[in-house]
Design a protein around this motif. Structure first.
Motif, mmCIF file in Angstrom:
data_model
loop_
_atom_site.group_PDB
_atom_site.id
_atom_site.type_symbol
_atom_site.label_atom_id
_atom_site.label_comp_id
_atom_site.label_asym_id
_atom_site.label_seq_id
_atom_site.Cartn_x
_atom_site.Cartn_y
_atom_site.Cartn_z
ATOM 1 N N VAL A 140 0.850 -1.187 0.000
ATOM 2 C CA VAL A 140 0.000 0.000 0.000
ATOM 3 C C VAL A 140 0.891 1.245 0.000
ATOM 4 C CG1 VAL A 140 -1.853 1.242 1.162
ATOM 5 C CG2 VAL A 140 -1.738 -1.254 1.341
ATOM 6 N N GLY A 141 0.552 2.197 -0.840
ATOM 7 C CA GLY A 141 1.327 3.434 -0.909
ATOM 8 C C GLY A 141 0.898 4.285 -2.084
ATOM 9 N N PRO A 142 1.581 5.395 -2.344
ATOM 10 C CA PRO A 142 1.268 6.235 -3.504
ATOM 11 C C PRO A 142 1.523 5.484 -4.813
ATOM 12 C CG PRO A 142 2.626 7.402 -1.918
ATOM 13 C CD PRO A 142 2.622 5.968 -1.502
ATOM 14 N N ARG A 143 0.903 5.928 -5.865
ATOM 15 C CA ARG A 143 1.092 5.321 -7.174
ATOM 16 C C ARG A 143 2.543 5.473 -7.630
ATOM 17 N NH1 ARG A 143 1.645 7.803 -11.759
ATOM 18 N NH2 ARG A 143 1.308 6.712 -13.727
ATOM 19 N N LEU A 170 -4.789 12.637 -2.284
ATOM 20 C CA LEU A 170 -4.961 11.367 -1.588
ATOM 21 C C LEU A 170 -3.622 10.735 -1.241
ATOM 22 C CD1 LEU A 170 -7.918 9.864 -3.658
ATOM 23 C CD2 LEU A 170 -8.003 10.661 -1.295
ATOM 24 N N ASP A 171 -2.664 10.816 -2.164
ATOM 25 C CA ASP A 171 -1.342 10.242 -1.898
ATOM 26 C C ASP A 171 -0.645 10.969 -0.748
ATOM 27 O OD1 ASP A 171 -1.504 8.253 -3.752
ATOM 28 O OD2 ASP A 171 -0.440 9.330 -5.327
ATOM 29 N N ILE A 172 -0.715 12.279 -0.740
ATOM 30 C CA ILE A 172 -0.073 13.042 0.330
ATOM 31 C C ILE A 172 -0.788 12.795 1.661
ATOM 32 C CG2 ILE A 172 0.447 15.381 1.152
ATOM 33 C CD1 ILE A 172 0.884 16.202 -1.726
ATOM 34 N N TYR A 173 -2.109 12.677 1.619
ATOM 35 C CA TYR A 173 -2.852 12.348 2.839
ATOM 36 C C TYR A 173 -2.369 11.008 3.400
ATOM 37 C CZ TYR A 173 -6.719 11.175 5.966
ATOM 38 O OH TYR A 173 -7.465 10.825 7.054
#
Length: 488
Positions: A410-413, A457-460
């Motif tokens: 799980v993580g940023p794209r 969403l990624d930064i969150y």
């Protein structure tokens, strides 16, 4: 009367003629929740009674049947305990875990009270009935609450059961609040207008100004607005806010205050009233914690298990890819990982062999947002490629990237180097953790999301990482993949 006053008055008239207040829906929600709980408790009591006396589960160890009146009184008393614990308070039925916590708390207290009461009065209430009642009833109510909330969120996203909202503050903060509420339609907040101290007709985003902050009470009385949100810039000092609270005391309107905090999870916030000041302590961002041994151990164990489970499927897919055009099964692409380190990201090849060479000719048809290239009907995708992309089977080899440490479950794209070259100073924050095989971006819409929402969403995720959030995202990923929405 000035021209501005005339236009504000016209905006108020349009509001009064078009506003469909949801004040009645609040009482409807509370009533429906109580009725659902009453039905589930009654069914649980019947099931427990049948299990104890009708299905032959009773024996000498549980004692005699006990007083009959108790089996009728317990469901009603259980409902009363839930109400006393706030399980039907409207502000607990909105979002978050409080609703479920209140149900569990009220049920636990009631179970303890029944047990203590039976002991002190030497009542012969069947112990098997007691155990079955709460073993069936508590999970049933929690599931019922979950289903109700999911259904309500779905209806709200379609524009039903809306709560009318008036936003107060400076124009820029009003637009920020309104933008979030419009984006998160499932919350059910319908922004009908704004009040501010600025001499303007509407906010920069086009929200109509209905007056000044001092006009809030008048607007509520005239338009039956359900909720008022006070953003930054609403009041010159705390005394003005206190007086506004006094003015709204007798009105059936919810007051909400928005602090100057965004995209911070509740786990990082700790309200502590000190000397009359509502202080909010904010824990540090979690990017460092997301790179420690706990998450890495979770990735190693999870990817190892998933590699073994997916091996039979991968064998079949590899054969189909090979038979279609005799090309290579795997596609390797350079991606940017944690701290800007590049790695070879693995995928099952879903496009023609010369897909990269054809990309330049398709740039004019790009349907992606920001730095991303996306086409809903990309001509480079093979027949088997369309199927495996729809269900994200093409990404299964990335379990090996996770096991190696290039990526996380799980993580940023994972981004391309040319995309990273276009990042601004905020977007670079995505690179502070390992990229993920799935993430908030995938369970929230995948390719249907605009670029700025993907970045948000990624930064969150980076700032608010937790192991429970990872588990939740993994569970939601299965639903997103099976639904195949936004996958192309």
């Amino acid at each position: 009367m000035t021209t501005l006053d005339v236009r504000v008055q016209a905006a108020r008239q349009r509001l009064n003629s078009s506003l469909m207040t949801a004040r009645g829906s609040a009482a409807l929600r509370q009533t429906s929740v109580a009725l659902i709980d009453a039905l589930l408790i009654a069914m649980s009591a019947l099931a427990a009674y049948a299990g104890r006396f009708g299905l032959g589960l009773h024996n000498n160890m549980f004692g005699p049947e006990g007083p009959v009146w108790a089996y009728y009184a317990i469901p009603g008393a259980w409902m009363a305990t839930l109400a006393l614990c706030g399980a039907y308070a409207l502000h607990h039925l909105q979002t978050g875990m409080v609703e479920y916590q209140r149900v569990a708390l009220g049920s636990g207290l009631f179970a303890g009270a029944v047990g203590i009461g039976c002991y002190l009065t030497m009542s012969d209430l069947s112990r098997s009935f007691f155990i079955l009642l709460f073993a069936i009833g508590i999970p049933a109510m929690l599931v019922g609450r979950l289903i109700r909330r999911r259904a309500l969120m779905h209806l709200r996203a379609r524009g039903l059961f809306q709560t009318s909202v008036l936003v107060a503050g400076s124009p820029s903060h009003i637009d920020e609040v309104a933008r979030v509420l419009r984006r998160e339609k499932w919350l059910g907040y319908q922004v009908v207008g704004a009040v501010t101290s600025a001499e303007i007709e509407e906010t920069p985003a086009g929200l109509p100004i209905l007056g000044r902050v001092s006009d809030v009470v008048e607007l509520i009385e005239d338009s039956s607005i359900d909720t008022v949100i006070f953003a930054e810039g609403s009041f010159p000092d705390s005394q003005h806010f206190k007086r506004m609270a006094w003015d709204l005391e007798d009105l059936d309107t919810q007051m909400i205050v928005v602090p100057a905090l965004t995209d911070i999870s509740s786990e990082r916030l700790n309200p502590r009233p000190v000397a009359g000041l509502p202080l909010v302590y904010v824990e540090r961002p979690q990017a460092v914690a997301a790179s420690r041994w706990g998450k890495r151990a979770f990735d190693i164990i999870g990817s190892s298990i998933l590699l073994l489970l997916s091996a039979p499927v991968m064998a079949v897919v590899a054969l189909m890819v090979k038979l279609e055009d005799r090309g290579p099964v795997l596609f390797r692409q350079t991606r940017v990982g944690r701290r800007g380190e590049e790695f070879q990201c693995l995928k099952v090849r879903s496009m023609v062999v010369d897909a990269e060479a054809r990309l330049a000719a398709l740039q004019a048809q790009n349907e992606g947002a920001g730095v991303l290239f996306k086409m809903a009907k990309d001509p480079r995708i093979t027949k088997i490629g369309g199927f495996i992309r729809r269900f994200s089977i093409d990404e299964v080899p990335q379990f090996w990237n996770v096991l190696r440490g290039d990526m996380s479950l799980v993580g940023p794209r994972p981004a391309l180097p040319k995309e990273v070259a276009l990042y601004d100073s905020d977007t670079v924050r995505r690179l502070d953790v390992r990229p993920g095989l799935t993430g908030l971006w995938q369970v929230s819409g995948r390719s249907n999301l605009p670029w700025d929402e993907t970045v948000r969403l990624d930064i969150y995720y980076v700032d608010n990482w937790s192991i429970m959030q990872d588990l939740t995202i993994l569970m939601r990923t299965a639903r997103a993949v099976l639904g195949s929405s936004g996958a192309y």
